[in-house]
Design a protein around this motif. Sequence first.
Motif, PDB file in Angstrom:
ATOM      1  N   VAL A   1       0.800  -1.230   0.000  1.00 34.31           N
ATOM      2  CA  VAL A   1       0.000   0.000   0.000  1.00 34.31           C
ATOM      3  C   VAL A   1       0.833   1.281   0.000  1.00 34.31           C
ATOM      4  O   VAL A   1       0.355   2.342  -0.397  1.00 34.31           O
ATOM      5  CB  VAL A   1      -0.968   0.056   1.212  1.00 34.31           C
ATOM      6  N   MET A   2       2.099   1.181   0.439  1.00 34.79           N
ATOM      7  CA  MET A   2       2.929   2.394   0.531  1.00 34.79           C
ATOM      8  C   MET A   2       3.192   3.034  -0.831  1.00 34.79           C
ATOM      9  O   MET A   2       3.455   4.234  -0.908  1.00 34.79           O
ATOM     10  CB  MET A   2       4.265   2.070   1.198  1.00 34.79           C
ATOM     11  N   TYR A   3       3.181   2.225  -1.903  1.00 37.04           N
ATOM     12  CA  TYR A   3       3.453   2.822  -3.221  1.00 37.04           C
ATOM     13  C   TYR A   3       2.386   3.877  -3.523  1.00 37.04           C
ATOM     14  O   TYR A   3       2.684   4.988  -3.951  1.00 37.04           O
ATOM     15  CB  TYR A   3       3.453   1.763  -4.336  1.00 37.04           C
ATOM     16  N   ARG A   4       1.143   3.503  -3.248  1.00 37.48           N
ATOM     17  CA  ARG A   4       0.045   4.449  -3.497  1.00 37.48           C
ATOM     18  C   ARG A   4       0.109   5.631  -2.518  1.00 37.48           C
ATOM     19  O   ARG A   4      -0.014   6.791  -2.907  1.00 37.48           O
ATOM     20  CB  ARG A   4      -1.300   3.739  -3.332  1.00 37.48           C
ATOM     21  N   MET A   5       0.339   5.308  -1.235  1.00 38.98           N
ATOM     22  CA  MET A   5       0.308   6.378  -0.225  1.00 38.98           C
ATOM     23  C   MET A   5       1.394   7.417  -0.504  1.00 38.98           C
ATOM     24  O   MET A   5       1.143   8.620  -0.454  1.00 38.98           O
ATOM     25  CB  MET A   5       0.485   5.775   1.176  1.00 38.98           C
ATOM     26  N   ILE A   6       2.600   6.945  -0.833  1.00 35.86           N
ATOM     27  CA  ILE A   6       3.700   7.895  -1.033  1.00 35.86           C
ATOM     28  C   ILE A   6       3.512   8.680  -2.329  1.00 35.86           C
ATOM     29  O   ILE A   6       3.862   9.856  -2.401  1.00 35.86           O
ATOM     30  CB  ILE A   6       5.055   7.170  -0.918  1.00 35.86           C
ATOM     31  N   ALA A   7       2.923   8.071  -3.337  1.00 30.70           N
ATOM     32  CA  ALA A   7       2.588   8.833  -4.548  1.00 30.70           C
ATOM     33  C   ALA A   7       1.671   9.993  -4.161  1.00 30.70           C
ATOM     34  O   ALA A   7       1.870  11.140  -4.590  1.00 30.70           O
ATOM     35  CB  ALA A   7       1.915   7.924  -5.576  1.00 30.70           C
ATOM     36  N   THR A   8       0.701   9.712  -3.304  1.00 30.20           N
ATOM     37  CA  THR A   8      -0.230  10.763  -2.868  1.00 30.20           C
ATOM     38  C   THR A   8       0.489  11.827  -2.043  1.00 30.20           C
ATOM     39  O   THR A   8       0.306  13.028  -2.270  1.00 30.20           O
ATOM     40  CB  THR A   8      -1.374  10.134  -2.038  1.00 30.20           C
ATOM     41  N   PHE A   9       1.348  11.388  -1.106  1.00 32.94           N
ATOM     42  CA  PHE A   9       2.079  12.372  -0.280  1.00 32.94           C
ATOM     43  C   PHE A   9       2.870  13.344  -1.151  1.00 32.94           C
ATOM     44  O   PHE A   9       3.007  14.507  -0.818  1.00 32.94           O
ATOM     45  CB  PHE A   9       3.124  11.703   0.642  1.00 32.94           C
ATOM     46  N   THR A  10       3.442  12.819  -2.224  1.00 31.66           N
ATOM     47  CA  THR A  10       4.374  13.633  -3.020  1.00 31.66           C
ATOM     48  C   THR A  10       3.679  14.278  -4.220  1.00 31.66           C
ATOM     49  O   THR A  10       4.347  14.727  -5.157  1.00 31.66           O
ATOM     50  CB  THR A  10       5.575  12.784  -3.494  1.00 31.66           C
ATOM     51  N   ASN A  11       2.335  14.272  -4.179  1.00 29.74           N
ATOM     52  CA  ASN A  11       1.567  14.968  -5.200  1.00 29.74           C
ATOM     53  C   ASN A  11       1.689  14.345  -6.588  1.00 29.74           C
ATOM     54  O   ASN A  11       1.623  15.032  -7.604  1.00 29.74           O
ATOM     55  CB  ASN A  11       2.010  16.441  -5.261  1.00 29.74           C
ATOM     56  N   MET A  12       1.938  13.038  -6.629  1.00 32.84           N
ATOM     57  CA  MET A  12       1.981  12.353  -7.926  1.00 32.84           C
ATOM     58  C   MET A  12       0.684  11.568  -8.111  1.00 32.84           C
ATOM     59  O   MET A  12      -0.112  11.418  -7.185  1.00 32.84           O
ATOM     60  CB  MET A  12       3.180  11.405  -7.974  1.00 32.84           C
ATOM     61  N   LEU A  13       0.486  11.074  -9.318  1.00 35.99           N
ATOM     62  CA  LEU A  13      -0.710  10.266  -9.580  1.00 35.99           C
ATOM     63  C   LEU A  13      -0.338   8.799  -9.439  1.00 35.99           C
ATOM     64  O   LEU A  13       0.739   8.380  -9.866  1.00 35.99           O
ATOM     65  CB  LEU A  13      -1.214  10.510 -11.008  1.00 35.99           C
ATOM     66  N   TYR A  14      -1.258   8.036  -8.877  1.00 31.62           N
ATOM     67  CA  TYR A  14      -0.994   6.611  -8.713  1.00 31.62           C
ATOM     68  C   TYR A  14      -1.899   5.821  -9.658  1.00 31.62           C
ATOM     69  O   TYR A  14      -3.098   6.078  -9.728  1.00 31.62           O
ATOM     70  CB  TYR A  14      -1.278   6.188  -7.270  1.00 31.62           C
ATOM     71  N   VAL A  15      -1.309   4.881 -10.390  1.00 26.84           N
ATOM     72  CA  VAL A  15      -2.111   4.000 -11.250  1.00 26.84           C
ATOM     73  C   VAL A  15      -1.786   2.554 -10.890  1.00 26.84           C
ATOM     74  O   VAL A  15      -0.617   2.143 -10.929  1.00 26.84           O
ATOM     75  CB  VAL A  15      -1.810   4.256 -12.754  1.00 26.84           C
ATOM     76  N   GLY A  16      -2.799   1.793 -10.515  1.00 26.79           N
ATOM     77  CA  GLY A  16      -2.605   0.376 -10.196  1.00 26.79           C
ATOM     78  C   GLY A  16      -2.987  -0.481 -11.392  1.00 26.79           C
ATOM     79  O   GLY A  16      -4.005  -0.237 -12.032  1.00 26.79           O
ATOM     80  N   VAL A  17      -2.150  -1.466 -11.706  1.00 30.42           N
ATOM     81  CA  VAL A  17      -2.450  -2.372 -12.816  1.00 30.42           C
ATOM     82  C   VAL A  17      -2.876  -3.715 -12.231  1.00 30.42           C
ATOM     83  O   VAL A  17      -2.083  -4.366 -11.543  1.00 30.42           O
ATOM     84  CB  VAL A  17      -1.208  -2.569 -13.724  1.00 30.42           C
ATOM     85  N   PRO A  18      -4.134  -4.143 -12.498  1.00 31.56           N
ATOM     86  CA  PRO A  18      -4.616  -5.367 -11.844  1.00 31.56           C
ATOM     87  C   PRO A  18      -3.841  -6.609 -12.254  1.00 31.56           C
ATOM     88  O   PRO A  18      -3.509  -6.785 -13.429  1.00 31.56           O
ATOM     89  CB  PRO A  18      -6.080  -5.475 -12.291  1.00 31.56           C
ATOM     90  N   LEU A  19      -3.570  -7.443 -11.287  1.00 30.51           N
ATOM     91  CA  LEU A  19      -2.955  -8.747 -11.562  1.00 30.51           C
ATOM     92  C   LEU A  19      -4.049  -9.718 -11.997  1.00 30.51           C
ATOM     93  O   LEU A  19      -5.242  -9.453 -11.784  1.00 30.51           O
ATOM     94  CB  LEU A  19      -2.266  -9.261 -10.296  1.00 30.51           C
ATOM     95  N   HIS A  20      -3.641 -10.851 -12.593  1.00 28.81           N
ATOM     96  CA  HIS A  20      -4.637 -11.872 -12.934  1.00 28.81           C
ATOM     97  C   HIS A  20      -5.334 -12.348 -11.662  1.00 28.81           C
ATOM     98  O   HIS A  20      -4.680 -12.538 -10.624  1.00 28.81           O
ATOM     99  CB  HIS A  20      -3.960 -13.061 -13.628  1.00 28.81           C
ATOM    100  N   SER A  21      -6.636 -12.589 -11.761  1.00 30.33           N
ATOM    101  CA  SER A  21      -7.406 -12.836 -10.537  1.00 30.33           C
ATOM    102  C   SER A  21      -7.158 -14.215  -9.927  1.00 30.33           C
ATOM    103  O   SER A  21      -7.334 -14.403  -8.732  1.00 30.33           O
ATOM    104  CB  SER A  21      -8.898 -12.656 -10.817  1.00 30.33           C
ATOM    105  N   THR A  22      -6.732 -15.189 -10.712  1.00 35.68           N
ATOM    106  CA  THR A  22      -6.610 -16.532 -10.150  1.00 35.68           C
ATOM    107  C   THR A  22      -5.265 -16.764  -9.465  1.00 35.68           C
ATOM    108  O   THR A  22      -5.197 -17.235  -8.333  1.00 35.68           O
ATOM    109  CB  THR A  22      -6.780 -17.605 -11.244  1.00 35.68           C
ATOM    110  N   ASP A  23      -4.177 -16.394 -10.152  1.00 42.03           N
ATOM    111  CA  ASP A  23      -2.851 -16.698  -9.596  1.00 42.03           C
ATOM    112  C   ASP A  23      -2.012 -15.446  -9.327  1.00 42.03           C
ATOM    113  O   ASP A  23      -0.836 -15.545  -8.995  1.00 42.03           O
ATOM    114  CB  ASP A  23      -2.091 -17.643 -10.527  1.00 42.03           C
ATOM    115  N   PHE A  24      -2.593 -14.260  -9.495  1.00 44.72           N
ATOM    116  CA  PHE A  24      -1.910 -12.984  -9.221  1.00 44.72           C
ATOM    117  C   PHE A  24      -0.659 -12.796 -10.088  1.00 44.72           C
ATOM    118  O   PHE A  24       0.304 -12.143  -9.672  1.00 44.72           O
ATOM    119  CB  PHE A  24      -1.549 -12.857  -7.737  1.00 44.72           C
ATOM    120  N   SER A  25      -0.659 -13.383 -11.273  1.00 43.04           N
ATOM    121  CA  SER A  25       0.464 -13.148 -12.189  1.00 43.04           C
ATOM    122  C   SER A  25       0.235 -11.840 -12.954  1.00 43.04           C
ATOM    123  O   SER A  25      -0.856 -11.258 -12.919  1.00 43.04           O
ATOM    124  CB  SER A  25       0.623 -14.329 -13.152  1.00 43.04           C
ATOM    125  N   ILE A  26       1.281 -11.395 -13.647  1.00 41.44           N
ATOM    126  CA  ILE A  26       1.218 -10.133 -14.400  1.00 41.44           C
ATOM    127  C   ILE A  26       0.440 -10.340 -15.700  1.00 41.44           C
ATOM    128  O   ILE A  26       0.657 -11.318 -16.418  1.00 41.44           O
ATOM    129  CB  ILE A  26       2.657  -9.649 -14.706  1.00 41.44           C
TER     130      ILE A  26
END
Length: 359
Positions: free
Chosen positions: A115-140
């Motif tokens: 979660v820190m990747y998102r939080m620190i992006a917010t602290f430093t006034n940057m935009l955060y974009v999350g890319v969903p992993l595959h739902s079954t095995d959490f692969s890229i």
Amino acid sequence: MTNLITEWVRPEIRQLNAYHVPPAHKMIKLDAMENPYRWDADLIEQWLNVLREAQLNRYPDPTANSVKGGLRRVMQIPDELDILLGNGSDEIIQLLALTVAEQNRVVLAPEPSFVMYRMIATFTNMLYVGVPLHSTDFSIDLETWLAAIAKHQPALTFIAYPNNPTGNTFSQHEIEKIIQATKGLVIIDEAYEPFSEHSLLSLVSRYPNVLLMRTLSKLGLAGLRLGMLVGSPTWLNEIDKVRLPYNINALTQLSTEFALQHYQVLKKQTEQIKLDRTQLLADLRAIKAVHAWDSQANFILFRVPNAKMVFEHLKQQGILIKCLDGGHPLLANCLRVTVGTADENQAFLTGLKLALANV
Ligand code: PMP
């Protein structure tokens, strides 16, 4: 007062909740990926003797070069790479963001992840974009990643390897595709490297836009707060400019040097945790209502029919784990348990069975 807050505190900060750490007094604490073992009395005595040398009236060594030397030795960091230290790897994530932050620049990371990747992006006034992993095995999902990179041109991409909270590593081939596709910096976060079969350290020397983070927290030294960044001197010289002076305090420096001289103790504990992880996974999988994922880290992610109630039931029994339900949709009804001592794991399993029978 409220008016002052609305006038001056950025809306993104007002909307946040401070990082919450649940009270764990006298509980079996399996929520935070700590190593469960204390040092034996003899080692503690030797450590206290080292601490007697501390000069608390003086600032600590600003370079912390002895600590870096010890880390270079035990982690076999190649000579051509430099090391930068942080007050935990959390601080390093913040230093990285501070170095490149500009409004509308993007931080990219897989979801779910740390979660820190998102939080620190917010602290430093940057935009955060999350890319969903595959739902079954959490692969890229490489196609979605490449599209996200093309669309957002991220300044920073974080990849936790192994990933938290899913416990898996990703395909190296796909990570290299991501590295090649982005013009920004890619940070491989190897916080859980001590428990994993494979490291991506070699990519740092091969790609000019790759840096690698590690931490001593999961290895058994969470209380010291020491994280490290490994990379080319060119990159690290820039990042070093935003580091506050003396960020590694004197007690941490002395204690880390001492601990690294006794690295075999930590290594042995790690090996035990890996063995116990295998047992805990097998025991979890033997429970019918549980789906547990493989793990390359010191925790296991698992799904139950009613995670919130199971979590509360365990808490009432004095066992603290992490409930991920209600966060990312891929983690619906998921819980995460840190591998503890064999006794703690048994207590957790007994408690879990009781909870599942009662909710
Ligand atoms: N990276 C990952 C993936 C983590 O899970 C954590 C801790 N939960 C950290 C970094 C931060 O570790 P620390 O600040 O203790 O070094």
